[in-house]
Design a protein around this motif. Structure first.
Motif, PDB file in Angstrom:
ATOM      1  N   GLY A  83       0.803  -1.216   0.000  1.00 47.13           N
ATOM      2  CA  GLY A  83       0.000   0.000   0.000  1.00 47.13           C
ATOM      3  C   GLY A  83       0.834   1.264   0.000  1.00 47.13           C
ATOM      4  N   SER A  84       2.071   1.167   0.531  1.00 40.28           N
ATOM      5  CA  SER A  84       2.852   2.390   0.717  1.00 40.28           C
ATOM      6  C   SER A  84       3.192   3.078  -0.595  1.00 40.28           C
ATOM      7  N   THR A  85       3.295   2.326  -1.675  1.00 39.69           N
ATOM      8  CA  THR A  85       3.652   2.964  -2.947  1.00 39.69           C
ATOM      9  C   THR A  85       2.475   3.016  -3.919  1.00 39.69           C
ATOM     10  N   ALA A  86       1.274   2.672  -3.434  1.00 39.66           N
ATOM     11  CA  ALA A  86       0.134   2.576  -4.346  1.00 39.66           C
ATOM     12  C   ALA A  86      -0.630   3.893  -4.468  1.00 39.66           C
ATOM     13  N   ASP A  87      -1.162   4.141  -5.678  1.00 40.51           N
ATOM     14  CA  ASP A  87      -2.048   5.284  -5.900  1.00 40.51           C
ATOM     15  C   ASP A  87      -3.486   4.881  -5.610  1.00 40.51           C
ATOM     16  N   LEU A  88      -3.748   3.587  -5.686  1.00 43.21           N
ATOM     17  CA  LEU A  88      -5.124   3.104  -5.624  1.00 43.21           C
ATOM     18  C   LEU A  88      -5.113   1.695  -5.040  1.00 43.21           C
ATOM     19  N   ALA A  89      -6.204   1.346  -4.355  1.00 43.59           N
ATOM     20  CA  ALA A  89      -6.321  -0.007  -3.822  1.00 43.59           C
ATOM     21  C   ALA A  89      -7.544  -0.683  -4.422  1.00 43.59           C
ATOM     22  N   VAL A  90      -7.365  -1.922  -4.861  1.00 46.51           N
ATOM     23  CA  VAL A  90      -8.504  -2.738  -5.259  1.00 46.51           C
ATOM     24  C   VAL A  90      -8.769  -3.693  -4.104  1.00 46.51           C
ATOM     25  N   VAL A  91      -9.928  -3.535  -3.477  1.00 42.72           N
ATOM     26  CA  VAL A  91     -10.272  -4.382  -2.333  1.00 42.72           C
ATOM     27  C   VAL A  91     -11.242  -5.459  -2.806  1.00 42.72           C
ATOM     28  N   LEU A  92     -10.802  -6.700  -2.673  1.00 43.92           N
ATOM     29  CA  LEU A  92     -11.621  -7.825  -3.130  1.00 43.92           C
ATOM     30  C   LEU A  92     -12.482  -8.356  -1.986  1.00 43.92           C
ATOM     31  N   VAL A  93     -13.729  -8.608  -2.300  1.00 43.34           N
ATOM     32  CA  VAL A  93     -14.607  -9.224  -1.314  1.00 43.34           C
ATOM     33  C   VAL A  93     -15.292 -10.407  -1.990  1.00 43.34           C
TER      34      VAL A  93
END
Lengths: 305, 611
Positions: free
Chosen positions: B109-119
């Motif tokens: 996460g530290s270098t990410a612009d965006l997170a894809v959260v899977l559920v």
């Protein structure tokens, strides 16, 4: 137009900055830095970036080449010229024990040969030099197990890689502290892809070994792969005769262990177009990667780069 | 500068075990033609052995690289994969879902612009989903895609999708994330991942890939003042002195007035090199080499800033931490803090609270364990230039390194300074330490006696103090027991209190050395890292670590205060040597074995080391 061309300027610039930052961070932390120089395109790109990072000084570390004595002849000539031009010291190491025993890829098999002439030779050279920061030109996209490699990868005093002991890397903050005997393998090109490397070579007009360009060369076909006959040390099988084929290499290693591809790509544009359209992986031509399942991971645990 | 579409999008993919993360990445790589035919052949062969999809190629095997994890069927380490489409180049971090590997999620996460959260559509939002979302928010990832996976297994039921969307929206809102796109997908079939699906006619949004290709990620606010942490000083010859670093914020041009922080000296930019090319100007992200005129003193860890826009400097902070080490955080224990290009000594003085990641509650805590998130007060041993993390990832994110093992123990983000060091300027003293010591005809220094209770420290300290006084030297003796009656009366004997005890004594000793005295400290000081911390307060050669050594058996037999007897009966807890460790000094300046040497012999040896 080649795919990605319209975007490549900005992202190459950001890759370049990231790599220069890693090179400087490594040198700032090092007491005995060194760069492993394999003569391939990635090494050429890394050396080019090192010259930029420390300009107007020369890169403040020597180049180390592990010479298996089975490199293509063109590569050795290229190596000596390049190091001289960059103004850096070139250190060459070969495993003398292996040479005395005459270890070669034909009689001893690729696995044993690679272990003796590359892995053991590398460990010898690193022990001898006492290097603490070792720059390498590896990329995460080369091979599955490399996708998990850190930019600064910790090795114990025996040069072993322990996947469970790697330090988390956050932002651009690298933990470079070492206990005596430990070292860090540093991969400034971690986030580059094969296509990025070719785009950068083209944009910066970086010189590379001519074997990357297609030309008529003498080859034999073995197990469906083209093997170049670089000198008369290569034993031919009964009924086998070298033929002229238009080939080039996507990756360069030891000549009997690196297969060529048939290609007409004799310019950087053509190579880049071929790379982007490629249906086969870059290291497919590296026969040692496929010795057995998970073989790169095993080699790394033993200290291979 | 308005919002820009960066040519490269870095995103992190997170979710719980078995939510299908690796399959999603495998599918993206496969459909973006990033998978070569020889690799696919190998996957098909491996699928029969490790796969979970019967005879079909298990695309998850494309990314589950390491042999160990293929056999365990889980992803144990964060992996980075690149792929590109004609519109964008992507770097995706595959963050593991297993709870004990949460630190890797923080890394990704530290270098990410965006997170894809899977559920997983069948399971809904899990505690791990909330944990990952909180970590993403903490690391400054403002954009989230909620990908509800395995929709094919719930027959693309719109109600299920909507209820997950609503319950996730609650968590996201709580942590301050607003830019959320929810997409129903099936990684197995590729539906709504790379191509629209006919199975869900009620969904008219973009596919995951289309969204990633077009999403606008805010760069940090434009118009920020220039900041560049100095990474490396390049000095090939006497005529060239270049300061190398990456521009963390703002822009710089030749002729600009700059200030060097924390020293505060001023200069102007004489030239700018980007690589080997001379430039007139450089901006955020560029790796540059600056030369200055006039040339002033600049070292690694300094920050070159716009002369008119001072950067904040402080030595006490409120910060948030993700604990990443097996060994828990001890309040007061000194760590190495790495913040941009600077390394300083740092210690947590107080844990304000621990965060319950599943519901966001703030809990009282005295320790942080592996994978805990918490808010702490942090003190550094010298003032550091910084920016709050919300303003700048590059100047407000840090790591803590364990001094003993060199392991990265925590990742942290600076919330705000507790006391601005800038307001508490170091008073310039006309009468220096040198002047004071010379007047006293001695060299000011600290003799630090460490050893177990009853090893002989107090005896030796007293004799030394007397001998030096007779010789006309100016001394002071700080005794462990005596300071407990006054200076450290409020402290108990827990590990945290003992660390604070040492810190106070070391600071007092430093002030007295500054006054020109020879200070004798007699203190058990059982932990190596604390003695190292004490040493770090002094100038080289000023601090003499003296190991007063006697075996536990001998100490327990001497036992002048009857303490060992009590400790062995369990009446005293945390007693050094009995139920609390004593870490022997590895390289003391002097090693006195009191089982073999008489007190007088010890004093003779000590006098020699004091020049």
């Amino acid at each position: 137009m080649i795919r990605g061309d319209d975007l490549s300027g900005a992202w190459l610039a950001s890759l370049e900055s990231e790599t220069i930052e890693v090179l400087r961070e490594g040198v700032a932390a090092a007491s005995r830095p060194v760069m492993l120089y394999s003569i391939g395109k990635d090494s050429s790109v890394l050396l080019h970036l090192a010259r930029k990072a420390f300009w107007p000084a020369a890169p403040p570390f020597p180049l180390l080449h592990i010479d298996t004595t089975w490199k293509f002849r063109e590569m050795i000539a290229f190596r000596d010229r390049t190091a001289a031009e960059a103004g850096v010291e070139l250190r060459v190491h070969a495993n003398e024990d292996g040479l005395r025993e005459g270890v070669n890829p034909f009689d001893h098999g690729s696995e044993r040969y690679t272990d003796v002439m590359k892995t053991v030779a590398l460990r010898q050279a690193l022990d001898e030099g006492g290097y603490d920061i070792i720059f390498v030109g590896t990329r995460r996209d080369e091979e599955k197990s490399r996708a998990k490699e850190r930019v600064f990868s910790l090795r114990d005093a025996a040069h072993r890689w322990d996947p469970r002991a790697q330090r988390p890397e956050l932002w651009n903050l690298y933990n470079t502290r070492l206990a005596p005997g430990e070292s860090l393998r540093v991969s400034p090109l971690s986030n580059w892809t094969e296509a990025d490397v070719w785009r950068y070579i083209r944009a910066e007009e970086i010189r590379i070994v001519p074997l990357y360009y297609a030309a008529e060369r003498p080859v034999v076909e073995r197990a469906g792969r083209w093997i170049m006959v670089d000198d008369d040390r290569m034993p031919l099988l009964p009924g086998e005769a070298p033929r002229q084929r238009r080939i080039r290499f996507r990756t360069l290693g030891c000549y009997p262990l690196t297969a060529a591809v048939e290609s007409d790509a004799d310019t950087l544009d053509a190579i880049l177009a071929e790379t982007l359209a490629a249906d086969r992986s870059e290291r497919e031509g590296r026969l040692i990667d496929h010795d057995r399942d998970g073989s790169m991971e095993l080699k790394k645990k033993q200290g291979y780069f | 500068m308005g919002p820009v579409v960066p040519p490269t999008l870095r995103f992190v993919l997170c979710g719980s075990v078995d939510d299908g993360k690796s399959t999603v990445i495998g599918r993206l790589l496969h459909d973006c033609r990033q998978v070569s035919s020889d690799e696919l052949t190998r996957i098909e062969r491996d699928s029969a052995r490790y796969g979970t999809q019967g005879m079909a190629a298990d695309l998850a095997l494309l990314v589950d690289g390491l042999r160990d994890e293929r056999e365990q069927g889980i992803t144990i380490d964060v992996a980075y994969r690149s792929f590109e489409t004609p519109r964008r180049r992507f770097i995706v971090a595959d963050a593991p879902g297993h709870e004990q590997y949460t630190r890797n999620m923080a890394t990704g996460g530290s270098t990410a612009d965006l997170a894809v959260v899977l559920v997983d559509a069948r399971k809904g939002v899990l505690p791990q989903t909330a944990r990952h979302t909180r970590i993403a928010a903490m690391f400054g990832v403002c954009h989230v895609v909620l990908a509800v996976n395995k929709m094919d297994l719930v027959e693309w039921d719109r109600d299920i999708f909507e209820s997950i969307r609503v319950s996730y929206g609650g968590i996201a809102g709580e942590v301050g994330l607003s830019a959320i796109e929810a997409i129903p997908v099936s990684a197995l079939t590729g539906a709504n991942l790379t191509r629209n699906s006919a199975s869900a006619p009620w969904y008219d949004g973009p596919t995951l890939l289309a969204h990633l290709e077009t999403v606008v990620v805010e760069e940090s606010p434009g118009g920020q003042p220039f900041r560049m942490p100095v990474q490396y000083v390049n000095r090939p010859h006497a005529d060239f002195r270049g300061y190398c670093g990456r521009v963390a914020a703002g822009a710089v041009a030749v002729g600009d007035a700059v200030r060097i922080s924390p020293a505060g000296t001023e200069s102007r930019v004489a030239s700018i090199l980007v690589g080997n090319r001379t430039r007139h100007r450089a901006g955020r992200g560029d790796a540059v080499t600056l030369t200055l005129a006039p040339d002033v003193d600049v070292t690694r860890g300094d920050v070159v800033v716009d002369a008119d826009e001072a950067i904040e400097v402080a030595d006490q902070f409120q910060a948030r931490l993700v604990w990443m080490h097996d060994e828990p955080l001890a309040v007061g224990r000194p760590y190495v803090m790495k913040l941009h290009s600077r390394e300083v000594g740092a210690a947590v003085t107080r844990i304000r609270h621990r965060l319950d990641v599943s519901n966001g509650n703030e809990l009282a805590a005295s320790v942080l364990h592996l994978n805990d998130l918490g808010t702490v007060n942090l003190v550094t041993n010298r003032p550091v230039p910084f920016a709050p993390f919300d303003e700048s990832r590059a100047l407000g994110g840090f790591i803590l390194i364990d001094r003993a093992t060199n392991a990265t123990a925590a990742a942290g983000t600076i919330a705000f300074p507790l006391m601005r060091a800038a307001n508490v300027k170091w008073q310039h003293m006309d009468v220096s330490k040198d002047v004071r010591s010379r007047l006293k005809l001695q060299r000011a220094q600290c003799v630090w006696l460490t050893g177990m209770s009853a090893s002989g420290k107090s005896t030796i300290a007293n004799l030394l103090d007397r001998r030096l006084t007779v010789e006309g030297r100016h001394t002071y003796l700080l005794d462990g027991d005596n300071v407990r009656h006054g200076l450290c009366r409020d402290l108990g004997f827990t590990e945290a209190d003992r660390v604070e005890n040492i810190r106070r004594v070391a600071e007092v000793a430093r002030l007295m050395v500054d006054a020109g005295l020879i200070v004798i400290v007699s203190f058990i000081s059982p932990f190596r890292s604390e003695r190292d911390y004490a040493r770090s307060l002094f100038e080289p050669g000023e601090f003499k670590e003296v190991f007063v050594d006697a075996s536990l058996e001998v100490c327990a037999e001497r036992d002048p205060k009857g303490l060992y007897a009590k400790a062995l009966r369990g009446e005293i807890r945390n007693f050094t040597g009995v139920d609390s460790p004593y870490e022997r000094p590895e390289h003391p300046d002097l090693h006195l074995n009191t089982e073999e040497l008489s007190p007088a012999e010890c004093i003779d040896l000590l006098s020699h080391t004091l020049d």
